[in-house]
Motif scaffolding. Structure first.
Motif, PDB file in Angstrom:
ATOM      1  N   PRO A   1      50.376  -6.472  18.472  1.00 51.94           N
ATOM      2  CA  PRO A   1      50.516  -7.919  18.676  1.00 51.94           C
ATOM      3  C   PRO A   1      51.567  -8.228  19.749  1.00 51.94           C
ATOM      4  O   PRO A   1      52.542  -7.487  19.899  1.00 51.94           O
ATOM      5  CB  PRO A   1      50.999  -8.425  17.316  1.00 51.94           C
ATOM      6  N   MET A   2      51.360  -9.327  20.450  1.00 49.78           N
ATOM      7  CA  MET A   2      52.250  -9.689  21.561  1.00 49.78           C
ATOM      8  C   MET A   2      53.728  -9.753  21.157  1.00 49.78           C
ATOM      9  O   MET A   2      54.586  -9.222  21.859  1.00 49.78           O
ATOM     10  CB  MET A   2      51.750 -10.994  22.190  1.00 49.78           C
ATOM     11  N   PRO A   3      54.090 -10.393  20.014  1.00 47.73           N
ATOM     12  CA  PRO A   3      55.532 -10.421  19.666  1.00 47.73           C
ATOM     13  C   PRO A   3      56.038  -9.133  19.032  1.00 47.73           C
ATOM     14  O   PRO A   3      57.205  -9.044  18.682  1.00 47.73           O
ATOM     15  CB  PRO A   3      55.644 -11.575  18.660  1.00 47.73           C
ATOM     16  N   GLY A   4      55.191  -8.133  18.892  1.00 47.37           N
ATOM     17  CA  GLY A   4      55.598  -6.876  18.256  1.00 47.37           C
ATOM     18  C   GLY A   4      54.906  -6.723  16.919  1.00 47.37           C
ATOM     19  O   GLY A   4      54.439  -7.701  16.324  1.00 47.37           O
ATOM     20  N   LEU A   5      54.844  -5.482  16.411  1.00 43.94           N
ATOM     21  CA  LEU A   5      54.255  -5.244  15.089  1.00 43.94           C
ATOM     22  C   LEU A   5      55.002  -6.089  14.060  1.00 43.94           C
ATOM     23  O   LEU A   5      56.243  -6.106  14.074  1.00 43.94           O
ATOM     24  CB  LEU A   5      54.415  -3.773  14.689  1.00 43.94           C
ATOM     25  N   LEU A   6      54.263  -6.740  13.177  1.00 48.55           N
ATOM     26  CA  LEU A   6      54.938  -7.557  12.155  1.00 48.55           C
ATOM     27  C   LEU A   6      55.854  -6.672  11.289  1.00 48.55           C
ATOM     28  O   LEU A   6      56.951  -7.077  10.904  1.00 48.55           O
ATOM     29  CB  LEU A   6      53.906  -8.295  11.292  1.00 48.55           C
ATOM     30  N   GLU A   7      55.399  -5.437  11.022  1.00 52.96           N
ATOM     31  CA  GLU A   7      56.224  -4.517  10.222  1.00 52.96           C
ATOM     32  C   GLU A   7      57.573  -4.270  10.907  1.00 52.96           C
ATOM     33  O   GLU A   7      58.610  -4.206  10.251  1.00 52.96           O
ATOM     34  CB  GLU A   7      55.500  -3.170  10.033  1.00 52.96           C
TER      35      GLU A   7
ATOM     36  N   ARG B   1      59.841 -19.318  20.981  1.00 49.91           N
ATOM     37  CA  ARG B   1      58.518 -19.616  21.560  1.00 49.91           C
ATOM     38  C   ARG B   1      58.585 -19.588  23.078  1.00 49.91           C
ATOM     39  O   ARG B   1      57.706 -19.056  23.745  1.00 49.91           O
ATOM     40  CB  ARG B   1      58.028 -20.999  21.098  1.00 49.91           C
ATOM     41  N   THR B   2      59.670 -20.147  23.617  1.00 53.29           N
ATOM     42  CA  THR B   2      59.824 -20.158  25.077  1.00 53.29           C
ATOM     43  C   THR B   2      59.994 -18.733  25.614  1.00 53.29           C
ATOM     44  O   THR B   2      59.383 -18.344  26.608  1.00 53.29           O
ATOM     45  CB  THR B   2      61.052 -21.013  25.468  1.00 53.29           C
ATOM     46  N   LEU B   3      60.830 -17.963  24.927  1.00 54.60           N
ATOM     47  CA  LEU B   3      61.082 -16.582  25.374  1.00 54.60           C
ATOM     48  C   LEU B   3      59.795 -15.769  25.380  1.00 54.60           C
ATOM     49  O   LEU B   3      59.538 -14.981  26.298  1.00 54.60           O
ATOM     50  CB  LEU B   3      62.101 -15.905  24.454  1.00 54.60           C
ATOM     51  N   SER B   4      58.964 -15.994  24.366  1.00 46.59           N
ATOM     52  CA  SER B   4      57.745 -15.174  24.277  1.00 46.59           C
ATOM     53  C   SER B   4      56.746 -15.528  25.383  1.00 46.59           C
ATOM     54  O   SER B   4      55.896 -14.715  25.740  1.00 46.59           O
ATOM     55  CB  SER B   4      57.114 -15.285  22.892  1.00 46.59           C
TER      56      SER B   4
ATOM     57  N   THR C   1      55.287  -7.827  30.068  1.00 48.95           N
ATOM     58  CA  THR C   1      54.684  -6.569  29.599  1.00 48.95           C
ATOM     59  C   THR C   1      53.640  -6.820  28.506  1.00 48.95           C
ATOM     60  O   THR C   1      52.906  -5.917  28.164  1.00 48.95           O
ATOM     61  CB  THR C   1      55.756  -5.630  28.999  1.00 48.95           C
ATOM     62  N   PHE C   2      53.654  -8.003  27.921  1.00 47.70           N
ATOM     63  CA  PHE C   2      52.812  -8.411  26.795  1.00 47.70           C
ATOM     64  C   PHE C   2      53.179  -7.670  25.506  1.00 47.70           C
ATOM     65  O   PHE C   2      53.322  -8.261  24.456  1.00 47.70           O
ATOM     66  CB  PHE C   2      51.314  -8.257  27.098  1.00 47.70           C
ATOM     67  N   THR C   3      53.345  -6.339  25.589  1.00 53.06           N
ATOM     68  CA  THR C   3      53.624  -5.587  24.365  1.00 53.06           C
ATOM     69  C   THR C   3      54.297  -4.254  24.696  1.00 53.06           C
ATOM     70  O   THR C   3      54.562  -3.969  25.872  1.00 53.06           O
ATOM     71  CB  THR C   3      52.334  -5.408  23.547  1.00 53.06           C
ATOM     72  N   THR C   4      54.567  -3.466  23.671  1.00 53.15           N
ATOM     73  CA  THR C   4      55.350  -2.224  23.812  1.00 53.15           C
ATOM     74  C   THR C   4      54.642  -1.119  23.041  1.00 53.15           C
ATOM     75  O   THR C   4      54.043  -1.380  21.988  1.00 53.15           O
ATOM     76  CB  THR C   4      56.781  -2.489  23.270  1.00 53.15           C
ATOM     77  N   ALA C   5      54.747   0.117  23.533  1.00 55.32           N
ATOM     78  CA  ALA C   5      53.992   1.249  22.978  1.00 55.32           C
ATOM     79  C   ALA C   5      54.047   1.285  21.442  1.00 55.32           C
ATOM     80  O   ALA C   5      55.134   1.315  20.854  1.00 55.32           O
ATOM     81  CB  ALA C   5      54.529   2.558  23.557  1.00 55.32           C
ATOM     82  N   PRO C   6      52.869   1.292  20.769  1.00 54.16           N
ATOM     83  CA  PRO C   6      52.853   1.131  19.305  1.00 54.16           C
ATOM     84  C   PRO C   6      53.509   2.270  18.536  1.00 54.16           C
ATOM     85  O   PRO C   6      54.169   2.019  17.527  1.00 54.16           O
ATOM     86  CB  PRO C   6      51.360   1.021  18.975  1.00 54.16           C
ATOM     87  N   HIS C   7      53.362   3.521  18.993  1.00 53.76           N
ATOM     88  CA  HIS C   7      53.941   4.607  18.185  1.00 53.76           C
ATOM     89  C   HIS C   7      55.467   4.496  18.141  1.00 53.76           C
ATOM     90  O   HIS C   7      56.089   4.793  17.130  1.00 53.76           O
ATOM     91  CB  HIS C   7      53.498   5.985  18.699  1.00 53.76           C
ATOM     92  N   LEU C   8      56.062   4.015  19.243  1.00 56.24           N
ATOM     93  CA  LEU C   8      57.515   3.838  19.255  1.00 56.24           C
ATOM     94  C   LEU C   8      57.916   2.680  18.346  1.00 56.24           C
ATOM     95  O   LEU C   8      58.922   2.749  17.638  1.00 56.24           O
ATOM     96  CB  LEU C   8      58.004   3.621  20.684  1.00 56.24           C
ATOM     97  N   GLN C   9      57.103   1.633  18.329  1.00 57.80           N
ATOM     98  CA  GLN C   9      57.389   0.525  17.418  1.00 57.80           C
ATOM     99  C   GLN C   9      57.331   0.987  15.954  1.00 57.80           C
ATOM    100  O   GLN C   9      58.177   0.612  15.149  1.00 57.80           O
ATOM    101  CB  GLN C   9      56.398  -0.626  17.630  1.00 57.80           C
ATOM    102  N   TRP C  10      56.321   1.816  15.630  1.00 59.62           N
ATOM    103  CA  TRP C  10      56.230   2.307  14.245  1.00 59.62           C
ATOM    104  C   TRP C  10      57.453   3.155  13.898  1.00 59.62           C
ATOM    105  O   TRP C  10      58.017   3.061  12.804  1.00 59.62           O
ATOM    106  CB  TRP C  10      54.955   3.151  14.040  1.00 59.62           C
TER     107      TRP C  10
END
Ligand code: PMP
Ligand code: GLN
Length: 392
Positions: free
Chosen positions: A59-65, A250-253, A260-269
């Motif tokens: 997701p754009m703001p980052g994984l909810l987890e 909201r403005t920052l997002s 970048t829209f988003t960040t590599a998911p495995h690193l987020q996990w």
């Protein structure tokens, strides 16, 4: 034609010094990164997530987890109440978070208050966003904020103030008085504070990190920036975040969605796991770093170097002038890396005007043997520097 601001920019000192260090096969105490591999549990978590979880757009703001884990971490460690759904945007490192803040909050012509010494990414990004920097100069050895300094800088045109604590490169932290004073000015002038707190967990000697966001009147007007790379000693991971009240968030997002829209998911996990179950990491990491700092400081003192006090970050500063070195910090740093095989960062690189030119920043997040050898080489660099000064 290229953009004139970027065309005129030099390459960052961190890249210059790391490049010279690898050319000369030198010990690199310049750019700040640890030489240990980082916490094994996080490396395993990232490896597992890479093969077991989705590698498509998170997701754009980052994984909810992850946003929940960030919220939990700051509730436990700094007493903050952050809504994971509305107040947190995960970014590709603090560098992207800074860019998001400047791009989305500055209108051309807005004044932005900053304090020298300052991290080298701030000014180019502020200017590219149309901001007009208003620079104050913190004074050694305490590097504190002063009322007169703020009186001179804040005006009705001030839109933002940028504050970095713990402060790179001085390795000091703003205390309660500094932050209370700054919050008073932010409220009085209706200014938003961009707080670069990437070093908040790298606080040594049992001190407590203080965040401007928690001060009265600041919850609605603070953008707090963090970095998992710094928290977990994995500087290449580039997972950071922006924390702010929902409206600001909201403005920052809006900036993040098109940077970048988003960040590599495995690193987020993996960062989710690290923040949810840190074990004793946030106690052992600063304790080990304090031991490394003390090791480097005593080795330097034993060789007659004058060391400045430091209570956070990965950095220890050497007062070159008080160590018998007449050369300026940049010249000495170039000589040290090329002729003696040890790289540091000249603190003058953290100034745009009226720089301090006799301090060398050294990264102590290294093994003791590496630090010992670096000090031998620094002593050699000092001998070479003194000989060159005498000959001149
Ligand atoms: N701000 C400061 C003060 C830093 O020292 C650094 C990097 N060391 C950053 C921002 C950038 O952090 P990141 O690597 O998460 O982009
Ligand atoms: N923040 C790191 C330092 O101060 C460097 C980051 C970079 O290389 N851009 O050493």
């Amino acid at each position: 034609m290229a953009n004139s601001l970027y065309n005129a920019l030099p390459t960052t000192i961190f890249t210059v010094m790391s490049g010279l260090a690898s050319e000369a096969n030198a010990i690199n105490l310049g750019q700040g990164f640890p030489d240990e591999p980082g916490p094994r549990a996080l490396l395993d978590a990232a490896a597992r997530a890479l093969v077991e979880k989705s590698n498509q757009y998170p997701p754009m703001p980052g994984l909810l987890e992850l946003r929940r884990a960030i919220s939990g971490h700051y509730a436990r460690t700094q007493g903050l109440d952050l809504d994971p759904a509305a107040s947190i945007t995960v970014t590709s490192g603090a560098t992207e978070a800074l860019a998001c803040a400047f791009l989305s909050l500055i209108e051309p012509g807005d004044e932005v208050v900053l304090f020298q010494p300052l991290y080298d990414a701030y000014l180019p990004m502020v200017r590219r966003a149309g901001g007009v920097p208003r620079l104050a100069r913190l004074q050694p050895p305490h590097w504190r904020l002063e009322r007169a300094m703020l009186e001179a800088l804040f005006t009705s045109r001030t839109r933002l103030v940028v504050v970095n604590t713990p402060l790179n490169p001085t390795a000091t932290m703003f205390g309660d008085e500094d932050l209370a004073l700054l919050s008073e000015f932010c409220v009085r002038y209706d200014v938003t504070a961009v707080c670069d707190e990437v070093w908040e967990q790298v606080v040594l000697d049992g001190d407590r990190h203080r965040t401007l966001m928690a001060y009265p009147g600041m919850g609605e007007r603070t953008v707090k920036i963090g970095s998992a790379g710094k928290m977990f000693a994995l500087t290449g991971w580039k997972v950071g975040w922006l924390l702010a009240a929902p409206e600001l968030s909201r403005t920052l997002s809006k900036a993040h969605q098109f940077l970048t829209f988003t960040t590599a998911p495995h690193l987020q996990w993996a960062v989710t796991e690290g923040l949810t179950d840190p074990g004793d990491w946030f106690e052992t990491m600063p304790r080990d770093l304090a031991a490394s700092r003390d090791h480097l400081a005593s080795a330097l003192r034993a060789q007659g170097f004058a060391v400045l006090p430091g209570a956070g970050t990965y950095f220890l500063n050497v007062d070159l002038a008080a160590s018998g070195i007449a050369e300026g910090d940049l010249d000495f740093a170039l000589r040290a890396v090329k002729e003696a095989g040890v790289a540091g960062i000249p603190v003058s690189s953290f100034y745009e005007s009226d720089p301090v030119t006799h301090v060398l920043r050294l990264c102590f997040a290294k093994r003791d043997e590496t630090l010992d050898e670096a000090v031998v080489r620094l002593a050699r660099a000092r001998d070479l520097s003194c000989a060159a000064t005498r000959a001149a």
